[in-house]
Design an enzyme around this catalytic site. Structure first.
Site, PDB file in Angstrom:
ATOM      1  N   ASP A  86      -1.610   0.167  -4.378  1.00  0.00           N
ATOM      2  CA  ASP A  86      -1.013   1.498  -4.226  1.00  0.00           C
ATOM      3  C   ASP A  86       0.509   1.479  -4.331  1.00  0.00           C
ATOM      4  O   ASP A  86       1.121   2.509  -4.602  1.00  0.00           O
ATOM      5  CB  ASP A  86      -1.362   2.078  -2.836  1.00  0.00           C
ATOM      6  CG  ASP A  86      -2.748   2.701  -2.789  1.00  0.00           C
ATOM      7  OD1 ASP A  86      -3.545   2.487  -3.731  1.00  0.00           O
ATOM      8  OD2 ASP A  86      -3.042   3.401  -1.793  1.00  0.00           O
ATOM      9  N   GLY A 130      -3.781  21.079   0.538  1.00  0.00           N
ATOM     10  CA  GLY A 130      -4.031  20.176  -0.586  1.00  0.00           C
ATOM     11  C   GLY A 130      -5.510  20.115  -0.945  1.00  0.00           C
ATOM     12  O   GLY A 130      -6.310  19.628  -0.149  1.00  0.00           O
ATOM     13  N   GLY A 149      -7.128  18.195  -2.917  1.00  0.00           N
ATOM     14  CA  GLY A 149      -7.386  16.933  -3.621  1.00  0.00           C
ATOM     15  C   GLY A 149      -8.512  16.171  -2.956  1.00  0.00           C
ATOM     16  O   GLY A 149      -9.345  16.748  -2.232  1.00  0.00           O
ATOM     17  N   GLY A 175       0.778  -1.228   0.000  1.00  0.00           N
ATOM     18  CA  GLY A 175       0.000   0.000   0.000  1.00  0.00           C
ATOM     19  C   GLY A 175       0.810   1.279   0.000  1.00  0.00           C
ATOM     20  O   GLY A 175       1.911   1.346  -0.574  1.00  0.00           O
ATOM     21  N   HIS A 209     -38.112   6.437 -15.561  1.00  0.00           N
ATOM     22  CA  HIS A 209     -38.467   7.811 -15.187  1.00  0.00           C
ATOM     23  C   HIS A 209     -39.258   7.798 -13.881  1.00  0.00           C
ATOM     24  O   HIS A 209     -40.150   6.953 -13.729  1.00  0.00           O
ATOM     25  CB  HIS A 209     -39.315   8.446 -16.278  1.00  0.00           C
ATOM     26  CG  HIS A 209     -39.803   9.814 -15.913  1.00  0.00           C
ATOM     27  ND1 HIS A 209     -38.975  10.914 -15.919  1.00  0.00           N
ATOM     28  CD2 HIS A 209     -41.020  10.254 -15.493  1.00  0.00           C
ATOM     29  CE1 HIS A 209     -39.665  11.971 -15.537  1.00  0.00           C
ATOM     30  NE2 HIS A 209     -40.916  11.604 -15.264  1.00  0.00           N
TER      31      HIS A 209
HETATM   32  P1  FAD Z   1      -3.441  -0.804   1.694  1.00  0.00           P
HETATM   33  O1  FAD Z   1      -4.906  -0.738   1.817  1.00  0.00           O
HETATM   34  O2  FAD Z   1      -2.652   0.404   2.059  1.00  0.00           O
HETATM   35  O3  FAD Z   1      -2.973  -2.048   2.556  1.00  0.00           O
HETATM   36  C1  FAD Z   1      -1.640  -2.350   2.744  1.00  0.00           C
HETATM   37  C2  FAD Z   1      -1.502  -3.139   4.038  1.00  0.00           C
HETATM   38  O4  FAD Z   1      -0.194  -3.678   4.067  1.00  0.00           O
HETATM   39  C3  FAD Z   1      -1.647  -2.304   5.297  1.00  0.00           C
HETATM   40  O5  FAD Z   1      -2.642  -2.848   6.136  1.00  0.00           O
HETATM   41  C4  FAD Z   1      -0.286  -2.392   5.975  1.00  0.00           C
HETATM   42  O6  FAD Z   1      -0.370  -2.480   7.395  1.00  0.00           O
HETATM   43  C5  FAD Z   1       0.250  -3.690   5.419  1.00  0.00           C
HETATM   44  N1  FAD Z   1       1.708  -3.773   5.384  1.00  0.00           N
HETATM   45  C6  FAD Z   1       2.588  -2.883   4.861  1.00  0.00           C
HETATM   46  N2  FAD Z   1       3.837  -3.335   4.964  1.00  0.00           N
HETATM   47  C7  FAD Z   1       3.756  -4.536   5.580  1.00  0.00           C
HETATM   48  C8  FAD Z   1       4.710  -5.504   5.976  1.00  0.00           C
HETATM   49  N3  FAD Z   1       6.011  -5.349   5.708  1.00  0.00           N
HETATM   50  N4  FAD Z   1       4.269  -6.616   6.600  1.00  0.00           N
HETATM   51  C9  FAD Z   1       2.951  -6.813   6.861  1.00  0.00           C
HETATM   52  N5  FAD Z   1       2.004  -5.933   6.498  1.00  0.00           N
HETATM   53  C10 FAD Z   1       2.405  -4.817   5.860  1.00  0.00           C
HETATM   54  N6  FAD Z   1      -9.947   4.519  -2.367  1.00  0.00           N
HETATM   55  C11 FAD Z   1     -11.128   4.323  -2.994  1.00  0.00           C
HETATM   56  O7  FAD Z   1     -11.170   3.624  -4.015  1.00  0.00           O
HETATM   57  N7  FAD Z   1     -12.290   4.847  -2.501  1.00  0.00           N
HETATM   58  C12 FAD Z   1     -12.292   5.620  -1.401  1.00  0.00           C
HETATM   59  O8  FAD Z   1     -13.361   6.079  -0.983  1.00  0.00           O
HETATM   60  C13 FAD Z   1     -11.072   5.867  -0.732  1.00  0.00           C
HETATM   61  N8  FAD Z   1     -11.033   6.623   0.377  1.00  0.00           N
HETATM   62  C14 FAD Z   1      -9.839   6.826   1.018  1.00  0.00           C
HETATM   63  C15 FAD Z   1      -9.827   7.645   2.133  1.00  0.00           C
HETATM   64  C16 FAD Z   1      -8.641   7.883   2.794  1.00  0.00           C
HETATM   65  C17 FAD Z   1      -8.636   8.755   4.006  1.00  0.00           C
HETATM   66  C18 FAD Z   1      -7.440   7.280   2.336  1.00  0.00           C
HETATM   67  C19 FAD Z   1      -6.151   7.501   3.067  1.00  0.00           C
HETATM   68  C20 FAD Z   1      -7.445   6.475   1.220  1.00  0.00           C
HETATM   69  C21 FAD Z   1      -8.648   6.257   0.540  1.00  0.00           C
HETATM   70  N9  FAD Z   1      -8.702   5.475  -0.615  1.00  0.00           N
HETATM   71  C22 FAD Z   1      -9.897   5.280  -1.264  1.00  0.00           C
HETATM   72  C23 FAD Z   1      -7.501   4.830  -1.162  1.00  0.00           C
HETATM   73  C24 FAD Z   1      -7.460   3.362  -0.737  1.00  0.00           C
HETATM   74  O9  FAD Z   1      -7.470   3.284   0.673  1.00  0.00           O
HETATM   75  C25 FAD Z   1      -6.213   2.687  -1.290  1.00  0.00           C
HETATM   76  O10 FAD Z   1      -6.158   2.867  -2.688  1.00  0.00           O
HETATM   77  C26 FAD Z   1      -6.227   1.206  -0.982  1.00  0.00           C
HETATM   78  O11 FAD Z   1      -6.308   0.971   0.396  1.00  0.00           O
HETATM   79  C27 FAD Z   1      -4.982   0.527  -1.539  1.00  0.00           C
HETATM   80  O12 FAD Z   1      -5.026  -0.821  -1.240  1.00  0.00           O
HETATM   81  P2  FAD Z   1      -3.696  -1.692  -1.090  1.00  0.00           P
HETATM   82  O13 FAD Z   1      -4.177  -3.079  -0.891  1.00  0.00           O
HETATM   83  O14 FAD Z   1      -2.793  -1.410  -2.216  1.00  0.00           O
HETATM   84  O15 FAD Z   1      -2.970  -1.165   0.209  1.00  0.00           O
HETATM   85  P1  NAI Z   2      -4.431  14.122  -4.166  1.00  0.00           P
HETATM   86  O1  NAI Z   2      -3.358  13.787  -5.106  1.00  0.00           O
HETATM   87  O2  NAI Z   2      -5.839  13.805  -4.494  1.00  0.00           O
HETATM   88  O3  NAI Z   2      -4.422  15.703  -3.891  1.00  0.00           O
HETATM   89  C1  NAI Z   2      -3.306  16.359  -3.386  1.00  0.00           C
HETATM   90  C2  NAI Z   2      -3.452  17.838  -3.658  1.00  0.00           C
HETATM   91  O4  NAI Z   2      -2.439  18.516  -2.961  1.00  0.00           O
HETATM   92  C3  NAI Z   2      -3.322  18.209  -5.122  1.00  0.00           C
HETATM   93  O5  NAI Z   2      -4.367  19.068  -5.475  1.00  0.00           O
HETATM   94  C4  NAI Z   2      -1.971  18.883  -5.194  1.00  0.00           C
HETATM   95  O6  NAI Z   2      -1.881  19.860  -6.220  1.00  0.00           O
HETATM   96  C5  NAI Z   2      -1.886  19.505  -3.818  1.00  0.00           C
HETATM   97  N1  NAI Z   2      -0.542  19.776  -3.342  1.00  0.00           N
HETATM   98  C6  NAI Z   2       0.572  19.038  -3.533  1.00  0.00           C
HETATM   99  N2  NAI Z   2       1.610  19.607  -2.888  1.00  0.00           N
HETATM  100  C7  NAI Z   2       1.124  20.711  -2.262  1.00  0.00           C
HETATM  101  C8  NAI Z   2       1.695  21.690  -1.416  1.00  0.00           C
HETATM  102  N3  NAI Z   2       2.979  21.654  -1.072  1.00  0.00           N
HETATM  103  N4  NAI Z   2       0.902  22.679  -0.940  1.00  0.00           N
HETATM  104  C9  NAI Z   2      -0.426  22.718  -1.265  1.00  0.00           C
HETATM  105  N5  NAI Z   2      -1.003  21.812  -2.074  1.00  0.00           N
HETATM  106  C10 NAI Z   2      -0.249  20.810  -2.543  1.00  0.00           C
HETATM  107  O7  NAI Z   2      -3.979  13.494  -2.773  1.00  0.00           O
HETATM  108  P2  NAI Z   2      -4.776  13.224  -1.430  1.00  0.00           P
HETATM  109  O8  NAI Z   2      -5.984  14.067  -1.353  1.00  0.00           O
HETATM  110  O9  NAI Z   2      -3.751  13.308  -0.368  1.00  0.00           O
HETATM  111  O10 NAI Z   2      -5.232  11.730  -1.614  1.00  0.00           O
HETATM  112  C11 NAI Z   2      -4.241  10.696  -1.769  1.00  0.00           C
HETATM  113  C12 NAI Z   2      -4.782   9.547  -2.536  1.00  0.00           C
HETATM  114  O11 NAI Z   2      -5.764   8.860  -1.801  1.00  0.00           O
HETATM  115  C13 NAI Z   2      -5.394   9.982  -3.831  1.00  0.00           C
HETATM  116  O12 NAI Z   2      -4.509   9.629  -4.848  1.00  0.00           O
HETATM  117  C14 NAI Z   2      -6.657   9.215  -3.951  1.00  0.00           C
HETATM  118  O13 NAI Z   2      -6.581   8.344  -5.047  1.00  0.00           O
HETATM  119  C15 NAI Z   2      -6.777   8.392  -2.669  1.00  0.00           C
HETATM  120  N6  NAI Z   2      -8.073   8.688  -2.083  1.00  0.00           N
HETATM  121  C16 NAI Z   2      -9.195   8.339  -2.770  1.00  0.00           C
HETATM  122  C17 NAI Z   2     -10.436   8.652  -2.305  1.00  0.00           C
HETATM  123  C18 NAI Z   2     -11.614   8.294  -3.119  1.00  0.00           C
HETATM  124  O14 NAI Z   2     -11.486   7.514  -4.044  1.00  0.00           O
HETATM  125  N7  NAI Z   2     -12.781   8.827  -2.813  1.00  0.00           N
HETATM  126  C19 NAI Z   2     -10.628   9.328  -1.034  1.00  0.00           C
HETATM  127  C20 NAI Z   2      -9.382   9.690  -0.391  1.00  0.00           C
HETATM  128  C21 NAI Z   2      -8.173   9.337  -0.903  1.00  0.00           C
END
Ligand code: FAD
Ligand code: NAI
Length: 478
Positions: A325, A192, A194, A156, A457
């Site tokens: 990720d 940010g 984003g 991740g 509709h």
């Molecule tokens: P992760 O979910 O990050 O899982 C990786 C896991 O690996 C973790 O549990 C970690 O503890 C474990 N790990 C790491 N290294 C080790 C190790 N060496 N040994 C054992 N375990 C380890 N995406 C969406 O599509 N929709 C959303 O609404 C959305 N909302 C989000 C909101 C927030 C606040 C955040 C931060 C992210 C959001 N995302 C969303 C993004 C989404 O969470 C990630 O894209 C997704 O979790 C990636 O999945 P992954 O399996 O690659 O990794």
């Molecule tokens: P993001 O990439 O969406 O947005 C980051 C923002 O910060 C951008 O607009 C960028 O221009 C700005 N930025 C970068 N450096 C900056 C600086 N020094 N000062 C001010 N602004 C700056 O990243 P975010 O919001 O942190 O989310 C991370 C990831 O988590 C995203 O890539 C997203 O895919 C995932 N995520 C997905 C969600 C969903 O699918 N609903 C919800 C939350 C997270």
């Protein structure tokens, strides 16, 4: 065969080591789904997770808790402000933040336990602890080595740091701390503009905080369609979010009362200060590979620290793969899941595949922003000729009945063939509406195909049909 302790006995002889067909490192949506699919296909599977609970960032500190708070805060603000317009008078609406946070915890718990149940059901071993890869074919967890025919890195991502802004998860927080606040901040400054900044900024705005978003670029949600982003910014401003675009944060100093942020205008270098009670740092996320020992075994990373793969999830080291990720591509749970399924199927000799051209993205604000395929800006840059069809929710009967008329559906189709190239929606339930267009794109449909489908509709989906008709200048209700 039993696993042995490598500290006590030195590196074990392979024949003494418990072995699996597949060991997945990380139990996020990429890792746990990969493990389940591999188990379904008959492999002996283990998944290593160092967190107390399964489900990764998404279930524990990402998608699920953020959506729980988005839902609760939306219910709160609707009850307080929107229902009177429907003739429903509710007096004395109060916030019980402790209960709201507790409910969020219950939602998260139900989901993470659900993954644990699925692991048991599919006979997947959860190896608890932090994994390291001492050598290809071996995974070490809590000083025990396990052998694996194949290893999947699904570790991740983590929040990106910003020099000068030191996170303590109390007053200067990442999304993790912003999901745990026990008081509504007076002034929340989000660095940010984003996805995280706007989703969590919306949560705390709805619960009563003043929210200022400081964004480096001259627009919010870069990567999304520019026209949609502009309208989105207008809608969020109406909701009371303040934006400082083209501005960078150069330092954050904690004071007794909160945090003083030093700002600098990108265009002319003019400096200013901004006081905050809480600062949310949300400037992106970066791949997480710490502690795996990848350098020692020669797994190549790209310039951004992501594990390099060959397009079929294989790293440069045979038998080691990566998904989610931690590799290139959008950091989205469903992208990670689909990669997990595709990889498990490839390892089983099938032809697993992910179509990266059709991965929807949704921002779960109110209204939502949803998109799939290319933006107008991308089409212009690649010189592809296109036609645009748009339809506003103000002209959709159901949206009017709901009282949610902000936004529009925008469809981009190839000028010559009419094939769908992209779709962008700002509006109520946009995240659900986009699925129809993702499906159409997956099947190579034209805008004419979508326009000819009989849509019930009155539904919000009629706005999708109308936008498809509008590509050919034939929208009926505008
Ligand atoms: P992760 O979910 O990050 O899982 C990786 C896991 O690996 C973790 O549990 C970690 O503890 C474990 N790990 C790491 N290294 C080790 C190790 N060496 N040994 C054992 N375990 C380890 N995406 C969406 O599509 N929709 C959303 O609404 C959305 N909302 C989000 C909101 C927030 C606040 C955040 C931060 C992210 C959001 N995302 C969303 C993004 C989404 O969470 C990630 O894209 C997704 O979790 C990636 O999945 P992954 O399996 O690659 O990794
Ligand atoms: P993001 O990439 O969406 O947005 C980051 C923002 O910060 C951008 O607009 C960028 O221009 C700005 N930025 C970068 N450096 C900056 C600086 N020094 N000062 C001010 N602004 C700056 O990243 P975010 O919001 O942190 O989310 C991370 C990831 O988590 C995203 O890539 C997203 O895919 C995932 N995520 C997905 C969600 C969903 O699918 N609903 C919800 C939350 C997270």
């Amino acid at each position: 065969m039993t696993a042995v302790t490598s500290i006590a006995l030195g590196r074990p002889h392979m024949s003494d080591t418990e072995s699996f067909d597949l060991i997945v490192i990380g139990s996020g949506p990429g890792g746990y789904v990969c493990a389940i699919r591999a188990a379904q296909l008959g492999m002996k599977v283990a998944c290593v997770e160092k967190r107390e609970t399964l489900g990764g960032t998404c279930l524990n500190i990402g998608c699920i808790p953020s959506k729980a708070l988005l839902q609760s805060s939306e219910n709160f603000t609707e009850t307080k402000h929107a229902w009177a317009d429907h003739g429903i008078i509710v007096d004395g609406v109060k916030l019980d933040l402790a209960r709201m946070q507790a409910r969020k915890g219950e939602v998260v718990g139900a989901n993470t336990k659900g993954v644990e149940f699925l692991f048991k059901k599919n006979k997947i071993r959860w190896l608890k602890g932090e994994a390291r890869i001492p050598a290809p074919g071996l995974v070490s967890v809590a000083d025990v080595d396990y052998a694996a025919k194949n290893i999947v890195i699904a570790t991740g991502s983590e929040s990106m740091p910003l020099p000068g802004v030191e996170v303590d998860e109390k007053t200067i927080v990442t999304s993790t701390g912003a999901l745990e606040l026990d008081r509504v901040p007076g002034h929340l400054v989000v660095i940010g503009g984003g996805v995280i900044g706007l989703e969590l900024g919306s949560v705390w705005r709805r619960l009563g905080a003043e929210v200022t978003v400081v964004e480096f670029l001259d627009r919010i949600i870069p990567g999304n369609d520019g026209e949609i982003a502009k309208q989105f910014e207008r809608v969020l401003s109406k909701q009371g979010l303040k934006f400082k675009l083209s501005t960078k944060v150069t330092a954050a100093a904690k004071t007794g009362a909160g945090v003083t942020l030093s700002l600098e205008a990108v265009k002319d270098g003019k400096t200013s200060e901004l006081q905050a009670d809480i600062v949310l740092l949300a400037i992106g996320r970066r791949a997480y590979t710490a502690g795996l020992g990848l350098a020692e075994i020669g797994v190549a990373l790209d310039a951004r620290g992501r594990v390099e793969t060959d397009g079929h999830f294989a790293t440069n080291v045979p038998g080691i793969f990566a998904i989610g990720d931690v590799i290139a591509g959008p950091m989205l749970a469903h992208k990670a899941e689909d990669e997990g399924v595709a990889l498990a199927e490839r390892l089983a000799g099938q032809a697993g595949h992910v179509n990266y051209d059709v991965i929807p993205g949704v921002i779960y604000t109110s209204p939502e922003v949803a998109s799939v395929g290319q933006t107008e800006e991308q089409l212009k840059t690649s010189g592809i000729e296109y036609r645009v069809g748009k339809f506003p929710f103000t002209a959709n009967g159901r949206a009017r009945a709901m009282g949610q008329t902000d936004g529009l559906v925008k469809i981009l189709a190839d000028k010559r063939t009419d094939r769908l190239l992209g779709a962008h929606i700002l509006g109520p339930d946009a995240g659900t509406l986009i699925a129809e267009l993702a499906m159409a794109m997956e099947f190579g449909a034209s805008s004419e195909d979508v326009a000819r489908i009989c849509h019930a509709h009155p539904t919000l989906n009629e706005a999708v049909k109308e936008a498809a008709l509008a590509v050919d200048g034939r929208a009926l209700h505008i």
